[in-house]
Write a protein that holds these residues in place. Structure first.
Motif, PDB file in Angstrom:
ATOM      1  N   UNK A 528     -21.889 -10.446  -3.452  1.00 23.62           N
ATOM      2  CA  UNK A 528     -21.360 -11.208  -2.313  1.00 23.62           C
ATOM      3  C   UNK A 528     -19.893 -10.940  -2.051  1.00 23.62           C
ATOM      4  N   UNK A 529     -19.118 -10.560  -3.084  1.00 23.46           N
ATOM      5  CA  UNK A 529     -17.673 -10.353  -2.970  1.00 23.46           C
ATOM      6  C   UNK A 529     -16.956 -11.578  -2.410  1.00 23.46           C
ATOM      7  N   UNK A 530     -17.427 -12.751  -2.810  1.00 17.83           N
ATOM      8  CA  UNK A 530     -16.764 -13.988  -2.426  1.00 17.83           C
ATOM      9  C   UNK A 530     -15.918 -14.465  -3.600  1.00 17.83           C
ATOM     10  N   UNK A 531     -14.652 -14.805  -3.371  1.00 20.28           N
ATOM     11  CA  UNK A 531     -13.745 -15.176  -4.476  1.00 20.28           C
ATOM     12  C   UNK A 531     -14.244 -16.330  -5.331  1.00 20.28           C
ATOM     13  N   UNK A 532     -15.033 -17.225  -4.738  1.00 18.21           N
ATOM     14  CA  UNK A 532     -15.488 -18.396  -5.477  1.00 18.21           C
ATOM     15  C   UNK A 532     -16.774 -18.146  -6.259  1.00 18.21           C
ATOM     16  N   UNK A 533     -17.383 -16.973  -6.093  1.00 18.04           N
ATOM     17  CA  UNK A 533     -18.664 -16.718  -6.730  1.00 18.04           C
ATOM     18  C   UNK A 533     -18.556 -15.621  -7.778  1.00 18.04           C
ATOM     19  N   UNK A 534     -19.244 -15.785  -8.902  1.00 21.12           N
ATOM     20  CA  UNK A 534     -19.281 -14.719  -9.910  1.00 21.12           C
ATOM     21  C   UNK A 534     -20.234 -13.611  -9.459  1.00 21.12           C
ATOM     22  N   UNK A 535     -20.155 -12.442 -10.071  1.00 20.35           N
ATOM     23  CA  UNK A 535     -21.148 -11.394  -9.786  1.00 20.35           C
ATOM     24  C   UNK A 535     -22.522 -11.849 -10.268  1.00 20.35           C
ATOM     25  N   UNK A 536     -23.564 -11.260  -9.671  1.00 17.13           N
ATOM     26  CA  UNK A 536     -24.914 -11.743  -9.948  1.00 17.13           C
ATOM     27  C   UNK A 536     -25.893 -10.602 -10.196  1.00 17.13           C
ATOM     28  N   UNK A 537     -26.644 -10.699 -11.278  1.00 15.23           N
ATOM     29  CA  UNK A 537     -27.787  -9.808 -11.468  1.00 15.23           C
ATOM     30  C   UNK A 537     -28.681  -9.908 -10.246  1.00 15.23           C
ATOM     31  N   UNK A 538     -29.129  -8.767  -9.721  1.00 13.82           N
ATOM     32  CA  UNK A 538     -29.801  -8.740  -8.427  1.00 13.82           C
ATOM     33  C   UNK A 538     -31.020  -7.827  -8.435  1.00 13.82           C
ATOM     34  N   UNK A 539     -32.118  -8.321  -7.905  1.00 16.39           N
ATOM     35  CA  UNK A 539     -33.325  -7.517  -7.720  1.00 16.39           C
ATOM     36  C   UNK A 539     -33.207  -6.769  -6.400  1.00 16.39           C
ATOM     37  N   UNK A 540     -33.426  -5.452  -6.431  1.00 13.37           N
ATOM     38  CA  UNK A 540     -33.322  -4.643  -5.225  1.00 13.37           C
ATOM     39  C   UNK A 540     -34.632  -3.901  -4.960  1.00 13.37           C
ATOM     40  N   UNK A 541     -34.810  -3.506  -3.700  1.00 10.92           N
ATOM     41  CA  UNK A 541     -35.936  -2.670  -3.294  1.00 10.92           C
ATOM     42  C   UNK A 541     -35.376  -1.485  -2.524  1.00 10.92           C
ATOM     43  N   UNK A 542     -35.765  -0.272  -2.903  1.00 15.40           N
ATOM     44  CA  UNK A 542     -35.286   0.951  -2.265  1.00 15.40           C
ATOM     45  C   UNK A 542     -36.435   1.594  -1.498  1.00 15.40           C
ATOM     46  N   UNK A 543     -36.169   1.945  -0.245  1.00 17.59           N
ATOM     47  CA  UNK A 543     -37.189   2.577   0.594  1.00 17.59           C
ATOM     48  C   UNK A 543     -36.524   3.597   1.509  1.00 17.59           C
ATOM     49  N   UNK A 544     -37.309   4.502   2.060  1.00 19.19           N
ATOM     50  CA  UNK A 544     -36.789   5.463   3.020  1.00 19.19           C
ATOM     51  C   UNK A 544     -36.591   4.786   4.365  1.00 19.19           C
ATOM     52  N   UNK A 545     -35.526   5.181   5.058  1.00 16.79           N
ATOM     53  CA  UNK A 545     -35.250   4.582   6.365  1.00 16.79           C
ATOM     54  C   UNK A 545     -36.425   4.728   7.315  1.00 16.79           C
ATOM     55  N   UNK A 546     -37.100   5.862   7.253  1.00 19.02           N
ATOM     56  CA  UNK A 546     -38.191   6.141   8.184  1.00 19.02           C
ATOM     57  C   UNK A 546     -39.562   6.003   7.533  1.00 19.02           C
ATOM     58  N   UNK A 547     -39.617   5.377   6.406  1.00 18.85           N
ATOM     59  CA  UNK A 547     -40.888   5.183   5.718  1.00 18.85           C
ATOM     60  C   UNK A 547     -41.309   6.399   4.926  1.00 18.85           C
ATOM     61  N   UNK A 548     -42.416   6.291   4.239  1.00 19.97           N
ATOM     62  CA  UNK A 548     -42.951   7.370   3.415  1.00 19.97           C
ATOM     63  C   UNK A 548     -42.576   7.204   1.965  1.00 19.97           C
ATOM     64  N   UNK A 549     -43.156   8.044   1.086  1.00 19.46           N
ATOM     65  CA  UNK A 549     -42.897   7.932  -0.358  1.00 19.46           C
ATOM     66  C   UNK A 549     -41.434   8.161  -0.702  1.00 19.46           C
ATOM     67  N   UNK A 550     -40.967   7.502  -1.749  1.00 16.87           N
ATOM     68  CA  UNK A 550     -39.600   7.681  -2.228  1.00 16.87           C
ATOM     69  C   UNK A 550     -39.391   9.135  -2.659  1.00 16.87           C
ATOM     70  N   UNK A 551     -38.244   9.707  -2.316  1.00 15.40           N
ATOM     71  CA  UNK A 551     -37.904  11.060  -2.736  1.00 15.40           C
ATOM     72  C   UNK A 551     -38.463  12.137  -1.849  1.00 15.40           C
TER      73      UNK A 551
END
Length: 552
Positions: A528-551
């Motif tokens: 978040x880069x907010x001064x009042x908040x600590x950094x946070x472990x975060x779940x992410x999802x990675x996908x291609x901008x135009x769809x299709x298999x990763x890579x």
């Protein structure tokens, strides 16, 4: 950032293996991101990174809003925890509405009070609720995966969750306590590390070394002061993620030792095979082969499947791995490390992540270590190895139940531009890595590697990240590209694909948590880069901008 609620030795080893060529896309399809450590994360061009879930977000339906400045024990036991690792993705039966759905299971390993609490002091009453696991529902809506708020299977498992002990060691005197005189139950999932889904759609989670937590929590509950309490942790826990009422089961037939990761596949005759790595700098590689195969779908149909079988440990002999069977006694299972040492097992350089390729190969990530020249072998070829390496293992006759396998080093970590470097990658690699920790393989056999350098990051100067590595024979073998770079001091915690390989799920673990940092002065305040908040472990999802298999 929007939150979506919904060398010669090596050459000889490699020559001993004849890996088949495969129709495998080159990793050059991934445009490398820059490697230097930054405060923010980066994703390769042509891809997007979505945020699904963060420390403090609601998991259980009754979780209150997150307030990091006023930590609360009840809240912590219902929210996504400070540290996390993606253990497994399970696909439930299709629903009538046709919406694709998944159930994700995350393990919560530890808590660092200096990063998690504004007081910077330990708080066992809260910490015990911040370990264990989270089960989270996902749906595919609007072209991307999102978290289902209050999903049917969503729940937290903590350091107090009741678990059943099953298998040959259950009921043994060394597992009995005053709380459980029969030795048939254990309270809590502690030091949970890597995991995987089974063919019968349950989830296995390996418990690591819980000794530090048990010692720190001695005054929290009388059970933590009992001599046998440590023996009730360090097992593989099986969980029916699709049944919110299911009781987790600790499978004693798989042995008690600190787990780093778990992977499941099948033998040639259909029996489940479970590979496990030991979370030590001189850890071993273990294998369990079940006595019989699954009868149906789900834990109810296969309740005792992992309670009968053979537990073995790997010994390296030249380029061959031999599986040494361990005694099937309660004493050997409860102290599997001692049994493995007596059998003559070979230690690896901090064995960590595991992944099984569709063509039957097993990949093993070794984060690094040190050994005397007399203890070098074909799969651990460097006496000083802070950078780690990845091993490729092919069972005899491609049968994971076979007594032997062939092995070779796929890549050797480190910077190849440094004088005297022994790093090794495939031709065309424009980046380098250190401390491979988690692995995943796509359906076309490419290996995805997540790194976790820890304090080493300050000397390497490169970010931890997610790399894609070619594994087929030919020009792309061992070639790596950097798909994603994590923010400062963050590690990659698990890699799992969606069933169609179009989305890669992962966890960015404990950003900003480097030596000298604390809750009030983290190394970064991502995401978040907010001064009042600590950094946070975060779940992410990675996908291609135009769809299709990763890579590509």
């Amino acid at each position: 950032m929007p939150i979506l609620s919904r060398r010669s030795l090596l050459a000889a080893s490699a020559a001993a293996l004849a890996w088949p060529a495969a129709a495998q896309p080159g990793v050059s399809d991934v445009a490398d991101v820059s490697q230097p450590v930054l405060l923010d994360d980066r994703i390769a061009r042509g891809y997007r990174r979505d945020v699904l879930l963060r420390w403090g977000d609601r998991v259980a339906f009754n979780a209150p809003p997150w307030n990091p400045h006023l930590p609360d024990a009840e809240a912590a036991a219902t929210q996504f925890a400070w540290d996390a690792r993606l253990a497994a993705i399970v696909e439930p039966p299709p629903a009538a509405d046709g919406i694709p759905r998944l159930v994700a299971v995350f393990s919560h390993t530890r808590v660092d009070p200096r990063m998690a609490f504004p007081s910077l002091l330990p708080n066992p009453a809260i910490e015990i609720g911040m370990v264990g696991a989270s089960v989270v529902n996902l749906e595919f809506l609007g072209g991307r995966w999102v978290v289902v708020d209050g999903g049917f299977q969503a729940r937290r498992l903590t350091g107090t969750t009741l678990c059943r002990l099953a298998g040959p060691a259950a009921g043994d005197a060394r597992l009995r306590t005053s709380e459980d005189p029969a030795g048939m139950a254990a309270r809590g999932i502690l030091a949970a590390e890597g995991g995987c889904a089974t063919p019968w759609r349950t989830v296995l989670i390996g418990e690591g070394d819980a000794s530090a937590q048990i010692a720190a929590w001695r005054d929290l509950a009388p059970r933590f002061r009992e001599a046998n309490e440590p023996n009730r942790f360090g097992w593989v826990v099986e969980l029916d993620a699709l049944d919110p009422t299911a009781v987790p089961v600790k499978r004693t037939a798989l042995g008690r030792f600190p787990k780093a990761d778990v992977a499941v596949t099948r033998s040639a005759d259909g029996r489940p095979v479970v590979y496990m790595t030991e979370a030590r700098r001189d850890g071993f590689l273990y294998r369990f082969v079940a006595a019989s195969g699954p009868d149906g779908d789900g834990l109810a149909a296969n309740g005792a499947l992992l309670d009968e079988g053979a537990l073995s440990v790997a010994r390296v002999e030249g380029s061959t791995i031999r599986w040494l069977r361990l005694p099937a006694t309660a004493a050997a299972l409860i102290d599997a490390r001692m049994a493995a040492e007596q059998a003559g097992a070979t230690p690896f350089d901090s064995p960590s992540g595991l992944a099984v390729s569709p063509d039957g190969r097993l990949f093993l990530a070794c984060r690094g270590g040190e050994r005397t020249p007399a203890r070098l072998d074909s799969l651990n070829p460097r006496p000083i190895n802070p950078w780690g390496h990845v091993v490729e293992i092919l069972p005899d006759n491609r049968d994971h139940g076979a007594d032997a396998a062939s092995g070779a080093v796929l890549i050797l970590g480190g910077d190849p531009a440094q004088p005297g470097s022994t790093a090794r990658y495939g031709a065309g690699s424009r980046v380098w890595l250190a401390c491979p920790a988690v692995l995943e393989v796509d359906r076309r056999g490419r290996l995805f590697i997540g790194t976790a350098q820890g304090p080493l990051q300050r000397s390497t100067g490169i970010a931890d990240g997610i790399y894609v590595c070619g594994t087929a024979s030919g020009a792309t073998r061992g070639t790596i590209a950097l798909l994603y770079a994590a923010p400062r001091a963050a590690a990659i915690g698990g890699l799992r694909f969606s069933p169609d390989d179009t989305t890669l799920f992962s966890v960015v673990r404990t950003p900003g948590a480097e030596a000298g940092a604390d809750f009030t002065r983290p190394a970064t305040r991502w995401p978040a880069f907010e001064p009042a908040l600590p950094p946070r472990t975060t779940v992410i999802a990675i996908a291609r901008d135009r769809g299709g298999p990763i890579g590509g």
